[in-house]
Write a protein that holds these residues in place. Structure first.
Motif, short mmCIF file in Angstrom:
data_model
loop_
_atom_site.label_atom_id
_atom_site.label_comp_id
_atom_site.label_asym_id
_atom_site.label_seq_id
_atom_site.Cartn_x
_atom_site.Cartn_y
_atom_site.Cartn_z
N LEU A 181 0.85 -1.29 0.01
CA LEU A 181 0.19 0.03 0.11
C LEU A 181 0.88 1.22 0.07
O LEU A 181 0.42 2.16 -0.52
N GLY A 182 1.99 1.29 0.75
CA GLY A 182 2.70 2.56 0.88
C GLY A 182 3.46 2.77 -0.55
O GLY A 182 3.30 3.57 -1.11
N PRO A 183 4.34 1.82 -0.61
CA PRO A 183 5.34 2.15 -1.79
C PRO A 183 4.77 1.92 -3.08
O PRO A 183 5.01 2.65 -4.11
N GLU A 184 3.84 1.19 -3.34
CA GLU A 184 3.30 0.77 -4.69
C GLU A 184 1.90 1.96 -4.87
O GLU A 184 1.69 2.21 -6.18
N LEU A 185 1.35 2.27 -3.74
CA LEU A 185 0.13 2.95 -4.00
C LEU A 185 0.02 4.35 -3.59
O LEU A 185 -0.80 5.17 -3.39
N ASN A 186 1.14 4.71 -2.76
CA ASN A 186 1.21 5.86 -1.97
C ASN A 186 -0.05 6.00 -0.96
O ASN A 186 -0.29 7.16 -0.84
N GLN A 187 -0.32 5.09 -0.39
CA GLN A 187 -1.37 5.14 0.53
C GLN A 187 -0.62 5.17 1.91
O GLN A 187 0.18 4.56 2.14
N CYS A 188 -1.44 6.01 2.80
CA CYS A 188 -0.69 6.16 4.01
C CYS A 188 -0.84 4.94 5.03
O CYS A 188 -0.10 5.01 6.13
N CYS A 189 -1.60 3.94 4.74
CA CYS A 189 -1.98 2.84 5.49
C CYS A 189 -0.44 2.02 5.73
O CYS A 189 -0.05 1.76 6.80
N GLY A 190 0.08 1.94 4.58
CA GLY A 190 1.68 1.49 4.71
C GLY A 190 1.72 -0.02 4.66
O GLY A 190 2.87 -0.69 4.59
N GLY A 191 0.69 -0.79 4.87
CA GLY A 191 0.71 -2.42 4.97
C GLY A 191 0.51 -2.94 3.45
O GLY A 191 1.07 -2.32 2.53
N ALA A 192 0.54 -4.10 3.57
CA ALA A 192 0.40 -4.78 2.45
C ALA A 192 -0.96 -5.45 2.33
O ALA A 192 -1.51 -6.03 3.48
N VAL A 193 -1.38 -5.89 1.24
CA VAL A 193 -2.76 -6.71 1.23
C VAL A 193 -2.71 -7.81 0.00
O VAL A 193 -1.96 -7.37 -1.00
#
Length: 180
Positions: free
Chosen positions: A61-73
């Protein structure tokens, strides 16, 4: 599109789901760029028209999508472009019954494989032992214990996603006014 697992901070819980059609979306996997990208990919898969296909995608979520959540799904895409799949009738029947049911989905295949299980079906089905054991446990949990609503199981034959469709416990209803 189903969010089958999360690692770290994510916008929704494991099991969040949305249905994507050509120009409609129902449900949500948490909004933001994650949902926007997932809708785009789902529509690409629908346009390809490979009915019954499924795809698993790991997203940071953080590096790929620039979302502040920062985790992965992990997202699980299932394509149903030719109408309702046959297993959906079993799920509908389970929802209308008073009996417990579990939906088992094979994740590590290119084609959708799902089995809706109730108490009598577990023994007669062709599923890995760990999947049968977990389904049996969920279907026969007693003493007021509640199993988790969903879980991913790794077996020697691949990964499986189990979801509790209906449990035999009574719902809790809360009525009130204001900030309930």
């Amino acid at each position: 599109v189903t969010m089958i697992s999360i690692s770290g901070s994510a916008p929704r819980e494991s099991g969040a789901r949305m249905v994507v059609a050509g120009n409609e979306v129902a449900g949500s996997i948490g909004g933001g760029n994650l949902e926007y990208q997932a809708i785009g990919k789902a529509r690409e898969l629908l346009e390809a028209g490979d009915d019954g296909s499924q795809h698993k995608s790991l997203v940071g979520l953080g590096p790929e999508l620039n979302q502040c959540c920062g985790g992965a799904v992990a997202l699980y895409y299932e394509v149903f472009s030719g109408g309702s799949p046959g297993w959906l009738d079993s799920v509908e029947s389970a929802l209308q019954s008073e009996n417990s049911a579990v939906l088992a989905s094979a994740l590590d295949t290119d084609r959708s494989r799902k089995v809706c299980l109730n108490g009598g079906m577990v023994e007669g089905c062709d599923l890995p032992g760990q999947v049968k054991d977990k389904a049996r446990e969920w279907l026969h949990t007693g003493n007021g214990q509640r199993p988790p609503r969903r879980v991913e199981i790794e077996t020697s034959e691949g990964a499986w996603w189990l979801e509790q469709i209906r449990d035999s416990s009574r719902p809790v209803m809360l009525f009130g006014a204001g900030h309930v």
